[in-house]
Design a protein around this motif. Structure first.
Motif, PDB file in Angstrom:
ATOM      1  N   ASN A 108       0.867  -1.177   0.000  1.00  0.00           N
ATOM      2  CA  ASN A 108       0.000   0.000   0.000  1.00  0.00           C
ATOM      3  C   ASN A 108       0.904   1.228   0.000  1.00  0.00           C
ATOM      4  O   ASN A 108       1.564   1.526   0.984  1.00  0.00           O
ATOM      5  CB  ASN A 108      -0.913   0.004   1.221  1.00  0.00           C
ATOM      6  N   THR A 109       0.924   1.931  -1.121  1.00  0.00           N
ATOM      7  CA  THR A 109       1.832   3.071  -1.273  1.00  0.00           C
ATOM      8  C   THR A 109       1.339   4.318  -0.565  1.00  0.00           C
ATOM      9  O   THR A 109       2.128   5.202  -0.263  1.00  0.00           O
ATOM     10  CB  THR A 109       2.022   3.406  -2.759  1.00  0.00           C
ATOM     11  N   GLY A 110       0.038   4.398  -0.342  1.00  0.00           N
ATOM     12  CA  GLY A 110      -0.519   5.616   0.221  1.00  0.00           C
ATOM     13  C   GLY A 110      -0.637   6.729  -0.813  1.00  0.00           C
ATOM     14  O   GLY A 110      -1.009   7.851  -0.482  1.00  0.00           O
ATOM     15  N   CYS A 111      -0.327   6.428  -2.067  1.00  0.00           N
ATOM     16  CA  CYS A 111      -0.393   7.415  -3.146  1.00  0.00           C
ATOM     17  C   CYS A 111      -1.818   7.484  -3.698  1.00  0.00           C
ATOM     18  O   CYS A 111      -2.542   6.489  -3.662  1.00  0.00           O
ATOM     19  CB  CYS A 111       0.554   7.021  -4.276  1.00  0.00           C
ATOM     20  N   PRO A 112      -2.193   8.637  -4.236  1.00  0.00           N
ATOM     21  CA  PRO A 112      -3.514   8.734  -4.887  1.00  0.00           C
ATOM     22  C   PRO A 112      -3.624   7.739  -6.038  1.00  0.00           C
ATOM     23  O   PRO A 112      -2.617   7.318  -6.610  1.00  0.00           O
ATOM     24  CB  PRO A 112      -3.551  10.175  -5.398  1.00  0.00           C
ATOM     25  N   ASP A 113      -4.829   7.373  -6.403  1.00  0.00           N
ATOM     26  CA  ASP A 113      -5.029   6.360  -7.440  1.00  0.00           C
ATOM     27  C   ASP A 113      -5.214   6.944  -8.842  1.00  0.00           C
ATOM     28  O   ASP A 113      -5.653   6.257  -9.751  1.00  0.00           O
ATOM     29  CB  ASP A 113      -6.192   5.441  -7.098  1.00  0.00           C
ATOM     30  N   THR A 114      -4.853   8.192  -9.031  1.00  0.00           N
ATOM     31  CA  THR A 114      -4.956   8.797 -10.353  1.00  0.00           C
ATOM     32  C   THR A 114      -3.710   8.473 -11.179  1.00  0.00           C
ATOM     33  O   THR A 114      -2.746   7.900 -10.663  1.00  0.00           O
ATOM     34  CB  THR A 114      -5.129  10.323 -10.254  1.00  0.00           C
ATOM     35  N   HIS A 115      -3.734   8.852 -12.442  1.00  0.00           N
ATOM     36  CA  HIS A 115      -2.615   8.560 -13.331  1.00  0.00           C
ATOM     37  C   HIS A 115      -1.888   9.822 -13.799  1.00  0.00           C
ATOM     38  O   HIS A 115      -1.315   9.845 -14.883  1.00  0.00           O
ATOM     39  CB  HIS A 115      -3.107   7.759 -14.540  1.00  0.00           C
ATOM     40  N   ASN A 116      -1.880  10.857 -12.966  1.00  0.00           N
ATOM     41  CA  ASN A 116      -1.108  12.029 -13.365  1.00  0.00           C
ATOM     42  C   ASN A 116       0.361  11.810 -12.999  1.00  0.00           C
ATOM     43  O   ASN A 116       0.711  10.890 -12.270  1.00  0.00           O
ATOM     44  CB  ASN A 116      -1.676  13.335 -12.761  1.00  0.00           C
ATOM     45  N   ARG A 117       1.226  12.633 -13.530  1.00  0.00           N
ATOM     46  CA  ARG A 117       2.671  12.442 -13.387  1.00  0.00           C
ATOM     47  C   ARG A 117       3.120  12.387 -11.927  1.00  0.00           C
ATOM     48  O   ARG A 117       3.920  11.537 -11.552  1.00  0.00           O
ATOM     49  CB  ARG A 117       3.403  13.558 -14.132  1.00  0.00           C
ATOM     50  N   ILE A 118       2.628  13.273 -11.103  1.00  0.00           N
ATOM     51  CA  ILE A 118       3.050  13.314  -9.699  1.00  0.00           C
ATOM     52  C   ILE A 118       2.640  12.048  -8.971  1.00  0.00           C
ATOM     53  O   ILE A 118       3.436  11.457  -8.227  1.00  0.00           O
ATOM     54  CB  ILE A 118       2.479  14.569  -9.001  1.00  0.00           C
ATOM     55  N   ASP A 119       1.423  11.581  -9.195  1.00  0.00           N
ATOM     56  CA  ASP A 119       0.953  10.370  -8.516  1.00  0.00           C
ATOM     57  C   ASP A 119       1.674   9.126  -9.020  1.00  0.00           C
ATOM     58  O   ASP A 119       1.980   8.213  -8.243  1.00  0.00           O
ATOM     59  CB  ASP A 119      -0.557  10.226  -8.671  1.00  0.00           C
ATOM     60  N   LEU A 120       1.975   9.066 -10.321  1.00  0.00           N
ATOM     61  CA  LEU A 120       2.739   7.938 -10.848  1.00  0.00           C
ATOM     62  C   LEU A 120       4.158   7.924 -10.280  1.00  0.00           C
ATOM     63  O   LEU A 120       4.697   6.860  -9.970  1.00  0.00           O
ATOM     64  CB  LEU A 120       2.766   7.976 -12.373  1.00  0.00           C
ATOM     65  N   CYS A 121       4.753   9.094 -10.128  1.00  0.00           N
ATOM     66  CA  CYS A 121       6.077   9.177  -9.506  1.00  0.00           C
ATOM     67  C   CYS A 121       6.026   8.719  -8.056  1.00  0.00           C
ATOM     68  O   CYS A 121       6.942   8.039  -7.576  1.00  0.00           O
ATOM     69  CB  CYS A 121       6.621  10.601  -9.585  1.00  0.00           C
ATOM     70  N   CYS A 122       4.976   9.080  -7.355  1.00  0.00           N
ATOM     71  CA  CYS A 122       4.790   8.646  -5.974  1.00  0.00           C
ATOM     72  C   CYS A 122       4.777   7.122  -5.888  1.00  0.00           C
ATOM     73  O   CYS A 122       5.444   6.521  -5.046  1.00  0.00           O
ATOM     74  CB  CYS A 122       3.491   9.232  -5.416  1.00  0.00           C
ATOM     75  N   LYS A 123       4.046   6.487  -6.793  1.00  0.00           N
ATOM     76  CA  LYS A 123       3.926   5.026  -6.796  1.00  0.00           C
ATOM     77  C   LYS A 123       5.262   4.367  -7.126  1.00  0.00           C
ATOM     78  O   LYS A 123       5.671   3.404  -6.466  1.00  0.00           O
ATOM     79  CB  LYS A 123       2.847   4.590  -7.780  1.00  0.00           C
ATOM     80  N   MET A 124       5.947   4.875  -8.138  1.00  0.00           N
ATOM     81  CA  MET A 124       7.241   4.300  -8.507  1.00  0.00           C
ATOM     82  C   MET A 124       8.255   4.485  -7.390  1.00  0.00           C
ATOM     83  O   MET A 124       9.043   3.585  -7.090  1.00  0.00           O
ATOM     84  CB  MET A 124       7.755   4.937  -9.801  1.00  0.00           C
ATOM     85  N   SER A 125       8.222   5.629  -6.752  1.00  0.00           N
ATOM     86  CA  SER A 125       9.124   5.888  -5.632  1.00  0.00           C
ATOM     87  C   SER A 125       8.875   4.915  -4.482  1.00  0.00           C
ATOM     88  O   SER A 125       9.823   4.406  -3.875  1.00  0.00           O
ATOM     89  CB  SER A 125       8.955   7.332  -5.158  1.00  0.00           C
ATOM     90  N   ALA A 126       7.615   4.649  -4.188  1.00  0.00           N
ATOM     91  CA  ALA A 126       7.284   3.706  -3.120  1.00  0.00           C
ATOM     92  C   ALA A 126       7.776   2.297  -3.464  1.00  0.00           C
ATOM     93  O   ALA A 126       8.306   1.587  -2.596  1.00  0.00           O
ATOM     94  CB  ALA A 126       5.780   3.701  -2.865  1.00  0.00           C
ATOM     95  N   GLU A 127       7.614   1.892  -4.724  1.00  0.00           N
ATOM     96  CA  GLU A 127       8.119   0.581  -5.161  1.00  0.00           C
ATOM     97  C   GLU A 127       9.629   0.513  -5.020  1.00  0.00           C
ATOM     98  O   GLU A 127      10.172  -0.476  -4.526  1.00  0.00           O
ATOM     99  CB  GLU A 127       7.784   0.332  -6.636  1.00  0.00           C
ATOM    100  N   PHE A 128      10.315   1.558  -5.481  1.00  0.00           N
ATOM    101  CA  PHE A 128      11.778   1.584  -5.444  1.00  0.00           C
ATOM    102  C   PHE A 128      12.286   1.587  -4.012  1.00  0.00           C
ATOM    103  O   PHE A 128      13.225   0.853  -3.677  1.00  0.00           O
ATOM    104  CB  PHE A 128      12.276   2.799  -6.218  1.00  0.00           C
TER     105      PHE A 128
END
Length: 108
Positions: A3-23
């Motif tokens: 659970n990344t805690g990131c918003p579930d939208t597909h804008n650039r900032i939210d996608l970066c949040c998700k990738m950062s959490a994975e990394f």
């Protein structure tokens, strides 16, 4: 599942949040390879494992397609020398070695 805690939208900032959490999650493990694939990618996991097992995770490896055909260039801070690198969003999937991932941490 993480659970990344990131918003579930597909804008650039939210996608970066998700990738950062994975990394970040990967960096806190002892795994040798970080691979990212979108949910609409087909991955032949046995073949991927076989391919990666023939490569040294102690060397800098990036396997995947870049998102733009030329190097990306930034300055951070503005007075610093220019940093040039290839850029990939991960849409087609990619894997990076632990050695390269460790070097990338100085830019996050």
């Amino acid at each position: 599942m993480v659970n990344t805690g990131c918003p579930d939208t597909h804008n650039r900032i939210d996608l970066c949040c998700k990738m950062s959490a994975e990394f970040d999650f990967f960096l806190n493990t002892s795994k040798k390879w970080f691979c990212h694939f979108d949910d609409d990618n087909y991955v032949n996991v046995p073949q991927l494992v076989k391919f990666l097992s023939k490569k040294s995770w102690n060397k800098d490896y990036y396997f995947g397609k870049t998102s733009i055909p030329h190097e990306f260039e930034i300055r951070t801070p503005v007075t610093a020398p220019r940093l040039r690198f290839n850029f990939a969003t991960g849409g087609a999937g990619f894997c990076i070695s632990r050695a390269l991932a460790n070097k990338m941490t100085r830019y996050i």
